[in-house]
Structure formats: structure tokens, C-alpha cells
Design a protein around this motif. Structure first.
Motif, PDB file in Angstrom:
ATOM      1  N   CYS A  26      11.613  72.533  56.863  1.00 13.28           N
ATOM      2  CA  CYS A  26      11.862  71.556  55.589  1.00 13.28           C
ATOM      3  C   CYS A  26      12.360  70.260  55.999  1.00 13.28           C
ATOM      4  O   CYS A  26      12.001  69.167  55.431  1.00 13.28           O
ATOM      5  N   VAL A  27      13.145  70.042  57.215  1.00 16.94           N
ATOM      6  CA  VAL A  27      13.693  68.666  57.437  1.00 16.94           C
ATOM      7  C   VAL A  27      12.181  67.740  57.923  1.00 16.94           C
ATOM      8  O   VAL A  27      11.950  66.887  57.469  1.00 16.94           O
ATOM      9  N   ILE A  28      11.247  68.535  58.672  1.00 14.23           N
ATOM     10  CA  ILE A  28      10.209  67.824  59.112  1.00 14.23           C
ATOM     11  C   ILE A  28       9.310  67.449  58.004  1.00 14.23           C
ATOM     12  O   ILE A  28       8.791  66.094  57.775  1.00 14.23           O
ATOM     13  N   MET A  29       9.159  68.487  56.861  1.00 13.11           N
ATOM     14  CA  MET A  29       8.445  68.094  55.586  1.00 13.11           C
ATOM     15  C   MET A  29       9.023  67.019  54.906  1.00 13.11           C
ATOM     16  O   MET A  29       8.232  66.230  54.224  1.00 13.11           O
ATOM     17  N   VAL A  30      10.261  66.960  54.858  1.00 15.60           N
ATOM     18  CA  VAL A  30      10.901  66.020  53.949  1.00 15.60           C
ATOM     19  C   VAL A  30      10.602  64.677  54.800  1.00 15.60           C
ATOM     20  O   VAL A  30      10.517  63.618  53.856  1.00 15.60           O
ATOM     21  N   TRP A  31      10.940  64.640  55.890  1.00 19.01           N
ATOM     22  CA  TRP A  31      10.523  63.426  56.713  1.00 19.01           C
ATOM     23  C   TRP A  31       9.344  62.787  56.724  1.00 19.01           C
ATOM     24  O   TRP A  31       9.088  61.433  56.244  1.00 19.01           O
ATOM     25  N   ARG A  32       8.419  63.480  56.776  1.00 18.46           N
ATOM     26  CA  ARG A  32       7.090  63.183  56.667  1.00 18.46           C
ATOM     27  C   ARG A  32       6.503  62.751  55.175  1.00 18.46           C
ATOM     28  O   ARG A  32       5.996  61.786  54.591  1.00 18.46           O
ATOM     29  N   ARG A  33       7.206  63.355  54.122  1.00 17.54           N
ATOM     30  CA  ARG A  33       6.888  63.092  52.809  1.00 17.54           C
ATOM     31  C   ARG A  33       7.509  61.683  52.649  1.00 17.54           C
ATOM     32  O   ARG A  33       6.725  60.912  51.733  1.00 17.54           O
ATOM     33  N   VAL A  34       8.782  61.378  53.041  1.00 14.41           N
ATOM     34  CA  VAL A  34       9.356  60.229  52.613  1.00 14.41           C
ATOM     35  C   VAL A  34       8.278  59.311  53.332  1.00 14.41           C
ATOM     36  O   VAL A  34       8.279  58.138  52.696  1.00 14.41           O
ATOM     37  N   SER A  35       8.006  59.336  54.736  1.00 20.85           N
ATOM     38  CA  SER A  35       7.378  58.420  55.754  1.00 20.85           C
ATOM     39  C   SER A  35       6.089  58.125  54.891  1.00 20.85           C
ATOM     40  O   SER A  35       5.347  56.997  54.778  1.00 20.85           O
ATOM     41  N   GLN A  36       5.364  59.068  54.304  1.00 24.30           N
ATOM     42  CA  GLN A  36       3.893  58.938  53.596  1.00 24.30           C
ATOM     43  C   GLN A  36       4.237  58.184  52.235  1.00 24.30           C
ATOM     44  O   GLN A  36       3.179  57.569  51.754  1.00 24.30           O
ATOM     45  N   THR A  37       5.328  58.230  51.833  1.00 23.44           N
ATOM     46  CA  THR A  37       5.556  57.890  50.437  1.00 23.44           C
ATOM     47  C   THR A  37       5.727  56.524  50.136  1.00 23.44           C
ATOM     48  O   THR A  37       5.556  55.660  49.449  1.00 23.44           O
ATOM     49  N   ARG A  38       6.614  56.051  51.225  1.00 23.23           N
ATOM     50  CA  ARG A  38       7.271  54.565  51.110  1.00 23.23           C
ATOM     51  C   ARG A  38       6.414  53.465  52.001  1.00 23.23           C
ATOM     52  O   ARG A  38       5.836  53.938  52.846  1.00 23.23           O
ATOM     53  N   PHE A  39       6.443  52.340  51.725  1.00 23.31           N
ATOM     54  CA  PHE A  39       6.137  51.243  52.513  1.00 23.31           C
ATOM     55  C   PHE A  39       6.897  51.191  53.857  1.00 23.31           C
ATOM     56  O   PHE A  39       8.168  51.276  53.602  1.00 23.31           O
ATOM     57  N   VAL A  40       6.469  50.442  54.756  1.00 21.59           N
ATOM     58  CA  VAL A  40       7.364  50.409  56.106  1.00 21.59           C
ATOM     59  C   VAL A  40       8.573  49.445  55.791  1.00 21.59           C
ATOM     60  O   VAL A  40       9.498  49.857  56.289  1.00 21.59           O
ATOM     61  N   ASP A  41       8.470  48.401  55.096  1.00 19.37           N
ATOM     62  CA  ASP A  41       9.207  47.515  54.898  1.00 19.37           C
ATOM     63  C   ASP A  41       9.029  46.542  53.542  1.00 19.37           C
ATOM     64  O   ASP A  41       7.871  46.806  53.097  1.00 19.37           O
ATOM     65  N   GLU A  42       9.862  45.602  53.201  1.00 18.28           N
ATOM     66  CA  GLU A  42       9.375  44.955  51.962  1.00 18.28           C
ATOM     67  C   GLU A  42       8.330  44.238  52.225  1.00 18.28           C
ATOM     68  O   GLU A  42       7.561  43.522  51.291  1.00 18.28           O
ATOM     69  N   GLU A  43       7.897  43.561  53.462  1.00 18.08           N
ATOM     70  CA  GLU A  43       6.937  42.484  53.838  1.00 18.08           C
ATOM     71  C   GLU A  43       5.640  43.186  53.617  1.00 18.08           C
ATOM     72  O   GLU A  43       4.669  42.628  52.794  1.00 18.08           O
ATOM     73  N   ASP A  44       5.510  44.513  53.939  1.00 19.59           N
ATOM     74  CA  ASP A  44       4.299  45.361  53.647  1.00 19.59           C
ATOM     75  C   ASP A  44       4.134  45.693  52.340  1.00 19.59           C
ATOM     76  O   ASP A  44       2.976  45.400  51.802  1.00 19.59           O
ATOM     77  N   GLN A  45       5.294  45.962  51.434  1.00 20.58           N
ATOM     78  CA  GLN A  45       4.988  46.239  50.092  1.00 20.58           C
ATOM     79  C   GLN A  45       4.670  44.859  49.516  1.00 20.58           C
ATOM     80  O   GLN A  45       3.708  44.873  48.508  1.00 20.58           O
ATOM     81  N   ASP A  46       5.134  43.498  49.758  1.00 18.42           N
ATOM     82  CA  ASP A  46       4.885  42.303  49.175  1.00 18.42           C
ATOM     83  C   ASP A  46       3.354  42.006  49.346  1.00 18.42           C
ATOM     84  O   ASP A  46       2.860  41.573  48.249  1.00 18.42           O
ATOM     85  N   GLU A  47       2.958  42.381  50.168  1.00 18.17           N
ATOM     86  CA  GLU A  47       1.557  42.136  50.756  1.00 18.17           C
ATOM     87  C   GLU A  47       0.529  42.798  49.700  1.00 18.17           C
ATOM     88  O   GLU A  47      -0.244  42.237  49.003  1.00 18.17           O
ATOM     89  N   PHE A  48       0.766  44.063  49.418  1.00 15.08           N
ATOM     90  CA  PHE A  48       0.080  44.813  48.512  1.00 15.08           C
ATOM     91  C   PHE A  48       0.230  44.409  47.135  1.00 15.08           C
ATOM     92  O   PHE A  48      -0.671  44.271  46.476  1.00 15.08           O
ATOM     93  N   LEU A  49       1.411  44.061  46.842  1.00 17.27           N
ATOM     94  CA  LEU A  49       1.787  43.593  45.313  1.00 17.27           C
ATOM     95  C   LEU A  49       1.112  42.179  45.301  1.00 17.27           C
ATOM     96  O   LEU A  49       0.704  41.914  43.988  1.00 17.27           O
ATOM     97  N   GLY A  50       1.130  41.200  46.112  1.00 14.48           N
ATOM     98  CA  GLY A  50       0.382  40.013  45.983  1.00 14.48           C
ATOM     99  C   GLY A  50      -1.092  40.341  45.589  1.00 14.48           C
ATOM    100  O   GLY A  50      -1.380  39.525  44.712  1.00 14.48           O
ATOM    101  N   GLU A  51      -1.812  41.266  46.435  1.00  3.69           N
ATOM    102  CA  GLU A  51      -3.168  41.487  46.192  1.00  3.69           C
ATOM    103  C   GLU A  51      -3.045  42.151  44.592  1.00  3.69           C
ATOM    104  O   GLU A  51      -4.126  41.843  43.985  1.00  3.69           O
ATOM    105  N   LEU A  52      -2.410  42.953  44.493  1.00  2.00           N
ATOM    106  CA  LEU A  52      -2.372  43.690  42.879  1.00  2.00           C
ATOM    107  C   LEU A  52      -2.155  42.753  41.814  1.00  2.00           C
ATOM    108  O   LEU A  52      -3.128  42.650  40.874  1.00  2.00           O
ATOM    109  N   GLU A  53      -1.271  41.844  42.030  1.00  2.00           N
ATOM    110  CA  GLU A  53      -0.971  40.780  41.058  1.00  2.00           C
ATOM    111  C   GLU A  53      -2.299  39.852  40.584  1.00  2.00           C
ATOM    112  O   GLU A  53      -2.408  39.450  39.742  1.00  2.00           O
ATOM    113  N   GLN A  54      -3.058  39.508  41.801  1.00  3.67           N
ATOM    114  CA  GLN A  54      -4.039  38.832  41.687  1.00  3.67           C
ATOM    115  C   GLN A  54      -5.295  39.214  40.669  1.00  3.67           C
ATOM    116  O   GLN A  54      -5.837  38.680  39.782  1.00  3.67           O
ATOM    117  N   THR A  55      -5.537  40.638  41.063  1.00  5.20           N
ATOM    118  CA  THR A  55      -6.109  41.257  40.249  1.00  5.20           C
ATOM    119  C   THR A  55      -5.779  41.526  38.639  1.00  5.20           C
ATOM    120  O   THR A  55      -6.733  41.400  37.783  1.00  5.20           O
TER     121      THR A  55
END
Length: 210
Positions: A26-55
Motif C-alpha cells: 500500500c505504501v508503494i502504491m500510494v507513493w507511485r500514485r502521488v508521483s504520477q499525479t503531481r508535477f515535479v515542481d512549480e516550474e514544470d507546472q508553470d510550463e504546462f499552464l503557459g502552453e494551456l493559457e495560450q490555447t
């Protein structure tokens, strides 16, 4: 009595092994789930949001859907849902997106974490059961014979101590792992909250009822 205690001892070891494996899984599954769900950091998320905002600024919804569709992380999937359901209106859509985040992302994580919590509580209790049974066996030998075999009595006491140690050895690492996972979950929630704020700012001017 001795045979019964022997069987109970085997049972305790088997149960401890099973709950240790389940807790670790269960610990491994939760750890993987959180890793797959979130961006690595805010810069990575900002890059995605920048592209999305343009569209979204050009009302190129097909491009926005294509950008989000292949990304299984929480924010892109929520953004995909928001763009596809944009006809719902601003207020209703915002509420639906928040509900979807809780149902699709947090509910699964919390379900797995609840099992880890159950293992953390039950492992020491199963170990304590082994301790009690071991001491019962030792006292049974002590009271049932005038000449006590110290070796046999020591085996019962050893069993009692081993089961206690095993229960704690299962629970303590899982407590530390759960604390680390909870930190990652809070960071994920903060990032998703920031991302959704920016997303709805972009959608505010194009959605009805905003």
C-alpha cells in the motif's frame, strides 16, 4: 497446551508476514500514485499552464484538449474536464472540478493510506498477542512441573520478545513512510490548488456565468 501455543505461534508469524507485505504494498502504491499525479515542481507546472493559457486565450479548445489528453497527472486531467465541460458555466464548473479532484485523486490515495494506518495499528497488537501467548507458555511450564527445563522456557520467552519486536519493526517504518507521503500529498494539493487558480483565471473571460 504446548501444541496449541505452537500453532498460535505459527499463526502469529503468518499474520505478521501478511500484514507487513500488505502495508508495504500500500505504501508503494500510494507513493507511485502521488508521483504520477503531481508535477515535479512549480516550474514544470508553470510550463504546462503557459502552453494551456495560450490555447485558451485564442479559444483553440481542440489544441487545449490535445495538450491535456495524453497527460495523466491531476491538473491536466482536471483541465481537460474543465475545457470539455465549459458549457456548464463558471461557478458550476469550478465546483465540479473540485469534486472530481476529491473523487478521482484524493479518494484513492486516502483509501490506500487508511490501509497503511490499519497495518500500523494492528502489527503491534498482533505482536502483543504473540508476547502474551509466549509468556503463557513459559508460565505453564513453570507451574506444571517441579523441575523446569530452562531451555524450553527460554524458547517461549524468546518467542514472546520476537513477536513484539516484529510488530514494532513493521509499524515504525510505515509510520515514517506515511509521514513522508503526507508531506508529498500536501505539496501536491498546494500545486494543484495554484494550478486550478490559474486555470480558472484563464477560463473566466470565456465561460458563461463568470
Amino acid at each position: 497446551m504446548t501444541l496449541l501455543l505452537l500453532y498460535i505461534g505459527y499463526f502469529v508469524y503468518i499474520v505478521l508476514s501478511i500484514i507487513a507485505l500488505w502495508g508495504g504494498y500500500c505504501v508503494i502504491m500510494v507513493w507511485r500514485r502521488v508521483s504520477q499525479t503531481r508535477f515535479v515542481d512549480e516550474e514544470d507546472q508553470d510550463e504546462f499552464l503557459g502552453e494551456l493559457e495560450q490555447t485558451l486565450a485564442t479559444k483553440n479548445y481542440d489544441a487545449a484538449i490535445e495538450l491535456c489528453d495524453g497527460d495523466r497527472r491531476a491538473l491536466p486531467q482536471l483541465a481537460l474536464f474543465a475545457v470539455e465541460k465549459r458549457d456548464l458555466g463558471f461557478a458550476k464548473l469550478r465546483r465540479r472540478v473540485a469534486e472530481r479532484f476529491q473523487q478521482d485523486v484524493m479518494a484513492d490515495i486516502e483509501h490506500r493510506l487508511s490501509w497503511v494506518g490499519t497495518v500500523i495499528k494492528s502489527a503491534p497488537m498482533i505482536g502483543l498477542l504473540g508476547t502474551v501467548m509466549g509468556m503463557m507458555g513459559a508460565f505453564a511450564k513453570l507451574g506444571g512441573s517441579e523441575q523446569v527445563d530452562a531451555t524450553e522456557m527460554a524458547k517461549d520467552i524468546q518467542f514472546a520478545l520476537i513477536t513484539t519486536a516484529c510488530g514494532l519493526a513493521i509499524a515504525v517504518p510505515l509510520v515514517l513512510a506515511t509521514a513522508s507521503i503526507n508531506v508529498r500529498i500536501r505539496k501536491m494539493e498546494d500545486l494543484v490548488g495554484i494550478g486550478l487558480g490559474r486555470l480558472f483565471e484563464s477560463l473566466k473571460s470565456i465561460l458563461p456565468g463568470s
